[in-house]
Design an enzyme around this catalytic site. Structure first.
Site, short mmCIF file in Angstrom:
data_model
loop_
_atom_site.label_atom_id
_atom_site.label_comp_id
_atom_site.label_asym_id
_atom_site.label_seq_id
_atom_site.Cartn_x
_atom_site.Cartn_y
_atom_site.Cartn_z
N PRO A 115 0.80 -1.32 0.03
CA PRO A 115 -0.10 -0.13 0.06
C PRO A 115 0.72 1.36 0.04
O PRO A 115 0.45 2.06 -0.74
CB PRO A 115 -0.80 -0.27 1.37
CG PRO A 115 -0.75 -1.35 1.61
CD PRO A 115 0.47 -2.25 0.97
N ASN A 159 -5.93 -10.43 -9.13
CA ASN A 159 -7.33 -10.03 -9.21
C ASN A 159 -7.88 -9.44 -7.90
O ASN A 159 -8.75 -8.92 -7.83
CB ASN A 159 -8.23 -11.13 -9.68
CG ASN A 159 -7.56 -11.54 -11.23
OD1 ASN A 159 -6.91 -10.85 -11.85
ND2 ASN A 159 -8.12 -12.85 -11.70
N TYR A 186 -11.49 -17.63 -11.80
CA TYR A 186 -11.31 -16.44 -12.32
C TYR A 186 -12.31 -15.35 -11.90
O TYR A 186 -12.15 -14.17 -11.67
CB TYR A 186 -11.20 -16.54 -13.83
CG TYR A 186 -11.23 -15.03 -14.53
CD1 TYR A 186 -10.20 -14.25 -14.48
CD2 TYR A 186 -12.13 -14.54 -15.32
CE1 TYR A 186 -9.92 -13.10 -14.92
CE2 TYR A 186 -12.41 -13.25 -15.74
CZ TYR A 186 -11.08 -12.50 -15.90
OH TYR A 186 -10.97 -11.41 -16.32
N LYS A 223 -11.74 -12.35 -9.34
CA LYS A 223 -12.35 -10.67 -10.09
C LYS A 223 -13.44 -10.04 -9.15
O LYS A 223 -13.35 -8.87 -8.96
CB LYS A 223 -12.78 -11.02 -11.52
CG LYS A 223 -11.78 -11.18 -12.48
CD LYS A 223 -10.66 -10.06 -12.52
CE LYS A 223 -11.47 -8.66 -13.01
NZ LYS A 223 -10.21 -7.86 -13.26
#
Length: 344
Positions: A71, A105, A155, A159
């Site tokens: 971060p 993701n 996936y 996401k």
């Protein structure tokens, strides 16, 4: 002393606006960077392999392994570039394994929203999600933004985790973030991991036969340049219209993938035989039907896709090195098939 950064005001042109694009060397990212640069923005693309300096499209590049950036490093990047718009086009797709998809993701987006939340002058965050975040739909259905988000693939789940992080930050930390859920992008430069990209590569190599997994599904196919236009529209939209929300970006049509392959072969005018081989069935449990409802994009962003599938695929083939002869003029009064060819 550096020149002051012009503030980005809702609805104003993007000229002079500092824009930071994570994953800027990827398929979507390259087109997004080019579109912002063409609109007069000052664009910095961030990617693992990009070298520092100016690129041919007028964008600057920063080299950074986003999967390892914390971060603080991400916050410093935003501050150093004075970004007013931050686009997250990074991520891992089907070819990546579960650890890579989770890292890029999901985990990266968690760190990114924490970085943005801690900035005194926060950029607008536009996160590219995926239509695969939705639950499967029955044939004939149009999937709106309120459709259940219970994806069936790794996936889709990774996401969705990233998209939820952006929406949560918008609700809890006043981050000016929005999620664009993108359908299957095609057009120039499509990666060989996609069906259209793989077919273009085989046609460019002069293959006389395409042996593919069974072509039974329907997909919402949207030109990658139209996706870039949607990102620009989201960057310029009033905050109240997009902050904390999800907007579908697609064509609003479901195309049989067999038609996609047939159209590419037709455009190339090459004598190619297609063999659907059940032995090549992929391990992904993709839904058989995909069509997005894009009404919200029209109403909130003033966006709609402008390029036809024929145009998108022709440009893809041309970019891949496949000559596409001009279509033969139809005989007056002759019926046309679904690809616009004289069917007599």
């Amino acid at each position: 002393m550096a020149a002051p950064v012009p503030p980005h005001r809702d609805g104003e042109p993007l000229t002079g606006t500092p824009v930071l694009v994570l994953g800027g060397s990827g398929y979507l990212g390259r087109h997004i960077c080019s579109a912002f640069a063409a609109a007069g923005a000052h664009v910095v693309r961030v990617s693992r392999g990009g070298a520092r300096g100016a690129d041919g499209d007028g964008c600057a590049s920063v080299r950074l392994d986003l999967s390892a950036a914390g971060p603080a490093e991400l916050a410093r990047l935003c501050a150093d570039t004075r970004a007013r718009v931050l686009v997250n086009a990074s991520g891992a797709v089907w070819a990546g394994g579960e650890p890579e998809m989770t890292a890029l993701n999901s985990a990266l987006v968690d760190r990114l929203v924490r970085a943005v939340a801690g900035l005194p002058d926060r950029p607008r965050l536009i996160h590219l999600g995926s239509a695969y975040e939705y639950a499967p739909a029955e044939p004939g259905t149009s999937v709106g933004e309120d459709w259940p988000t219970t994806p069936t693939t790794v996936y889709g789940r990774t996401k969705l985790s990233g998209s939820r992080a952006v929406l949560r930050a918008a609700a809890e930390s006043d981050v000016d973030g929005t999620v664009l859920r993108v359908a299957v992008a095609c057009g120039p430069g499509a990666p060989v991991t996609s069906l259209a990209g793989a077919v273009a590569e085989r046609l460019a190599a002069g293959a006389g036969e395409l042996r593919l997994a069974p072509l039974r599904s329907h997909r919402d196919l949207v030109d990658v340049r139209d996706v870039a236009d949607a990102v620009l529209a989201a960057a310029a939209a009033p905050a109240g219209a997009v902050t904390g929300g999800v907007v579908n970006v697609g064509s609003g049509r479901a195309v049989p993938v067999r038609d996609l392959v047939d159209l590419m072969i037709s455009l190339s005018a090459l004598p190619v035989r297609v063999v659907e081989d059940p032995a090549r069935h992929r391990a992904r449990s993709d839904a058989a039907w995909q069509r997005l409802d894009i009404g919200r994009a029209r109403s909130l962003l003033g966006w709609a896709p402008r390029r036809t599938l024929r145009e998108s695929l022709r440009d893809l083939l041309t970019a891949a090195g496949v000559p596409c002869p001009a279509p033969r003029a139809a005989t007056p009064g002759a019926p046309l098939n679904s690809h616009g060819k004289d069917s007599r």
